[in-house]
Write a protein that holds these residues in place. Structure first.
Motif, PDB file in Angstrom:
ATOM      1  N   PRO A 136       9.925 -21.978  32.828  1.00  0.00           N
ATOM      2  CA  PRO A 136       9.020 -22.571  33.812  1.00  0.00           C
ATOM      3  C   PRO A 136       7.873 -21.625  34.154  1.00  0.00           C
ATOM      4  CG  PRO A 136      10.877 -21.565  34.942  1.00  0.00           C
ATOM      5  CD  PRO A 136      11.103 -21.332  33.472  1.00  0.00           C
ATOM      6  N   ARG A 138       5.008 -20.997  37.352  1.00  0.00           N
ATOM      7  CA  ARG A 138       4.774 -21.301  38.763  1.00  0.00           C
ATOM      8  C   ARG A 138       3.387 -20.809  39.155  1.00  0.00           C
ATOM      9  NH1 ARG A 138      10.109 -19.286  37.978  1.00  0.00           N
ATOM     10  NH2 ARG A 138      11.676 -20.866  38.455  1.00  0.00           N
ATOM     11  N   ASN A 162       8.304 -25.083  40.909  1.00  0.00           N
ATOM     12  CA  ASN A 162       9.047 -26.289  40.563  1.00  0.00           C
ATOM     13  C   ASN A 162      10.377 -26.368  41.304  1.00  0.00           C
ATOM     14  OD1 ASN A 162       9.856 -24.021  38.933  1.00  0.00           O
ATOM     15  ND2 ASN A 162      11.093 -25.425  37.712  1.00  0.00           N
ATOM     16  N   ALA A 167       8.992 -30.107  46.070  1.00  0.00           N
ATOM     17  CA  ALA A 167       8.405 -30.368  44.752  1.00  0.00           C
ATOM     18  C   ALA A 167       8.537 -31.848  44.412  1.00  0.00           C
ATOM     19  CB  ALA A 167       9.085 -29.514  43.692  1.00  0.00           C
ATOM     20  N   GLU A 171       6.291 -32.560  38.942  1.00  0.00           N
ATOM     21  CA  GLU A 171       6.133 -31.106  38.813  1.00  0.00           C
ATOM     22  C   GLU A 171       7.464 -30.365  38.784  1.00  0.00           C
ATOM     23  OE1 GLU A 171       4.141 -29.477  42.267  1.00  0.00           O
ATOM     24  OE2 GLU A 171       4.881 -31.097  43.535  1.00  0.00           O
ATOM     25  N   MET A 172       8.493 -30.997  38.275  1.00  0.00           N
ATOM     26  CA  MET A 172       9.828 -30.414  38.325  1.00  0.00           C
ATOM     27  C   MET A 172      10.110 -29.432  37.185  1.00  0.00           C
ATOM     28  SD  MET A 172      10.930 -31.689  41.102  1.00  0.00           S
ATOM     29  CE  MET A 172      12.642 -31.233  41.087  1.00  0.00           C
ATOM     30  N   THR A 173       9.196 -29.293  36.229  1.00  0.00           N
ATOM     31  CA  THR A 173       9.416 -28.371  35.108  1.00  0.00           C
ATOM     32  C   THR A 173       8.511 -27.156  35.175  1.00  0.00           C
ATOM     33  OG1 THR A 173      10.155 -30.159  33.671  1.00  0.00           O
ATOM     34  CG2 THR A 173       9.451 -28.120  32.599  1.00  0.00           C
ATOM     35  N   THR A 174       7.195 -27.373  35.202  1.00  0.00           N
ATOM     36  CA  THR A 174       6.224 -26.273  35.171  1.00  0.00           C
ATOM     37  C   THR A 174       4.955 -26.672  35.910  1.00  0.00           C
ATOM     38  OG1 THR A 174       6.816 -24.901  33.247  1.00  0.00           O
ATOM     39  CG2 THR A 174       4.499 -25.301  33.566  1.00  0.00           C
ATOM     40  N   ALA A 198       0.690 -30.274  36.464  1.00  0.00           N
ATOM     41  CA  ALA A 198       2.098 -29.896  36.337  1.00  0.00           C
ATOM     42  C   ALA A 198       2.799 -30.935  35.469  1.00  0.00           C
ATOM     43  CB  ALA A 198       2.751 -29.814  37.716  1.00  0.00           C
ATOM     44  N   ALA A 200       6.733 -32.721  33.959  1.00  0.00           N
ATOM     45  CA  ALA A 200       8.162 -32.985  34.147  1.00  0.00           C
ATOM     46  C   ALA A 200       8.540 -34.177  33.285  1.00  0.00           C
ATOM     47  CB  ALA A 200       8.476 -33.267  35.613  1.00  0.00           C
TER      48      ALA A 200
END
Length: 339
Positions: A136, A138, A162, A167, A171-174, A198, A200
């Motif tokens: 990931p 941030r 993330n 969040a 945008e849960m990955t990168t 971002a 996901a």
């Protein structure tokens, strides 16, 4: 029209104002290195500076670093040095791809950088894994008294991650590149507004979201969803690398679209910074030459002395570097190596 939707007549006016049909070629490149993500601003002495990210695959523990170059004419560039290097430890040890914050966003403005509490600020995508954009990533923040090599201090923790409790699904990955705008009128109740892309989900689709701040350190996500996407959910695609400027009564977001093996730069418009209407016509910049035949993307667009300059990342037969397109023919003078 839907609430907040901009009329096509107004979008056409923006397109005609900001189109750059004249390609000047590759202006920054380096053998053995990837050069990417230009951000342009004007220094107090009237000359210009460009921050950009640099990646060398052959390096030990390779990752993004942020560099700076200078120019007197926006055409010929000379590298000055490194603003954000990799370091030995920490959440952002091996990735530091920076973007200067609070560049004057007024179209045909002075392109200067606004300081907050006497400091200049740089947001950056950061990570501790080596390679090219490994998940990931941030968003971090650094500050300095000047915009020069060795001047920036990083905040110890990411400002957006993330893994944050708030969040959002996209945008849960990168989290990737960010653009921080100073809104003097505080239309959203905050002076500082950040746009960032971002990704996901199963297809790693990238969308653009928002966050707001009063102090550049503490950031609050704005809205429950992304504010801009390509509207495609069944295959990989990107809406990314936003740059926001104010043109007359409209906010204009330059960004790139990637899908189906190509990438190009386009824009969207908004009256309130939240609801965006996309331009569906001809891209501002798209692949057409050998040096950008694969991708012509990741925009930074400005107008200076009556000329629109569109800096972008070009990927083609010269590798990955920074190219320039302009609104009209301009004199290049003596050709000089930009590095």
């Amino acid at each position: 029209m839907k609430d907040g939707e901009i009329a096509q007549k107004e979008l056409r006016e923006v397109y005609e104002e900001m189109r750059t049909p004249v390609k000047q070629g590759m202006i920054m490149r380096e053998e053995g290195a990837v050069i990417d993500s230009p951000n342009i601003f004007r220094k107090s002495d009237g000359t210009f500076a460009m921050t950009y990210v640099r990646f060398v695959e052959s390096a030990e523990n390779p990752g993004y670093e942020t560099w700076i170059a200078e120019s007197a004419d926006l055409l010929h560039w000379k590298t000055v040095g490194k603003l954000l290097p990799r370091k030995e430890s920490g959440w952002d040890a091996l990735q530091a791809g920076g973007s200067i914050c609070l560049v004057d966003s007024t179209w045909e403005g002075d392109h200067s950088v606004h300081a907050h509490k006497g400091k200049y600020w740089m947001s950056y995508l950061g990570g501790c894994l080596s390679g090219y954009e490994p998940d990931p990533l941030r968003i971090g923040m650094a500050y300095g008294e000047t915009i020069a090599p060795g001047s920036f201090t990083r905040l110890p923790e990411p400002i957006l991650s993330n893994e944050d409790e708030d969040a959002r699904p996209f945008e849960m990955t990168t989290l990737y590149k960010s653009n921080v705008v100073y809104d003097r009128e505080e239309a959203l109740g905050y002076p500082y507004v950040m746009y960032y892309n971002a990704k996901a989900g199963r297809f790693h689709i990238e969308k653009i979201g928002m966050a707001v701040s009063r102090d550049m350190v503490h950031w609050k996500r704005y809205g429950k969803e992304a504010v801009l996407s390509n509207g495609i959910e069944d295959r990989w695609n990107i809406a990314g690398d936003p740059q926001v400027v104010k043109y007359q009564n409209l906010w204009v977001m330059h960004y790139f679209v990637a899908m189906d093996g190509t990438a190009y730069d386009t824009f969207a418009c908004s009256e309130d910074m939240v609801h965006w209407t996309k331009w569906e016509g001809e891209p501002l910049v798209k692949p057409s030459e050998g040096y950008d035949r694969k991708f012509a993307h990741k925009p930074w667009v400005l107008k200076h002395d009556g000329v629109v300059y569109h800096f972008y990342c070009a990927v083609g037969d010269l590798g990955r570097g920074i190219a320039l397109a302009t609104s009209r023919e301009i004199s290049k003078g003596d050709e000089r190596d930009g590095r």
